[in-house]
Scaffold this motif. Structure first.
Motif, short mmCIF file in Angstrom:
data_model
loop_
_atom_site.label_atom_id
_atom_site.label_comp_id
_atom_site.label_asym_id
_atom_site.label_seq_id
_atom_site.Cartn_x
_atom_site.Cartn_y
_atom_site.Cartn_z
N GLN A 105 0.83 -1.20 0.00
CA GLN A 105 0.00 0.00 0.00
C GLN A 105 0.86 1.26 0.00
O GLN A 105 0.56 2.22 -0.71
CB GLN A 105 -0.93 0.01 1.22
CG GLN A 105 -2.04 -1.01 1.14
CD GLN A 105 -2.85 -1.08 2.42
OE1 GLN A 105 -2.33 -0.90 3.53
NE2 GLN A 105 -4.14 -1.36 2.28
N THR A 106 1.93 1.26 0.78
CA THR A 106 2.84 2.41 0.79
C THR A 106 3.46 2.60 -0.59
O THR A 106 3.49 3.72 -1.11
CB THR A 106 3.95 2.23 1.85
OG1 THR A 106 3.35 2.12 3.14
CG2 THR A 106 4.93 3.40 1.84
N SER A 107 3.91 1.52 -1.21
CA SER A 107 4.51 1.61 -2.55
C SER A 107 3.52 2.16 -3.57
O SER A 107 3.88 3.00 -4.40
CB SER A 107 4.99 0.23 -3.00
OG SER A 107 6.02 -0.22 -2.16
N ALA A 108 2.27 1.69 -3.49
CA ALA A 108 1.25 2.19 -4.43
C ALA A 108 1.03 3.68 -4.24
O ALA A 108 0.90 4.42 -5.23
CB ALA A 108 -0.05 1.42 -4.22
N GLU A 109 1.01 4.14 -3.02
CA GLU A 109 0.82 5.57 -2.76
C GLU A 109 2.03 6.38 -3.20
O GLU A 109 1.89 7.49 -3.73
CB GLU A 109 0.50 5.82 -1.29
CG GLU A 109 -0.82 5.25 -0.84
CD GLU A 109 -2.02 5.80 -1.60
OE1 GLU A 109 -2.02 7.00 -1.96
OE2 GLU A 109 -2.97 5.04 -1.82
N VAL A 110 3.23 5.84 -3.01
CA VAL A 110 4.45 6.52 -3.48
C VAL A 110 4.37 6.70 -4.99
O VAL A 110 4.64 7.79 -5.52
CB VAL A 110 5.72 5.72 -3.07
CG1 VAL A 110 6.94 6.21 -3.83
CG2 VAL A 110 5.94 5.83 -1.57
#
Length: 114
Positions: A88-93
């Motif tokens: 999820q963090t990677s997708a938001e980045v």
């Protein structure tokens, strides 16, 4: 700056500057709600909170601005742990980076960073 690569065995090829950014996931649900796992199918794998998603998005915008400032045309690769909070963090980045690159292109800046 970063690490260089000179081909196989350091044989004197072209040195391409590289940068590597490492970050931790955003705020997790279990950091703010100690009972969330009681209703979770995956109590060992907490998702991000809305704040955690926002943290990832803002970090992505910051990374894109940093890459644009270097005027680098190197590709950007995102690698993540398979834990939900990390994905999820990677997708938001990535969303944050896409926002900045989209604005940059709208302003006539062309592509950048990957």
């Amino acid at each position: 700056m970063g690490l260089g690569f000179s081909g196989r065995g350091g044989g004197g090829g072209l040195v391409v500057p590289q940068s590597m950014w490492v970050m931790r996931h955003g705020e997790r649900e279990d950091e703010v709600n100690n009972k969330w796992e009681l209703t979770s199918d995956r109590p060992y794998d907490p998702p991000l909170t809305s704040k955690g998603r926002s943290q990832g998005y803002e970090r992505g915008k910051g990374l894109a601005l940093a890459l644009l400032a270097t005027k680098s045309n190197n590709a950007c690769v995102v690698v993540s742990s398979p834990f939900l909070r990390c994905v999820q963090t990677s997708a938001e980045v990535i969303k944050g980076m896409q926002f900045v690159y989209g604005k940059h292109e709208e302003m006539g800046g062309g592509g950048g960073g990957g």
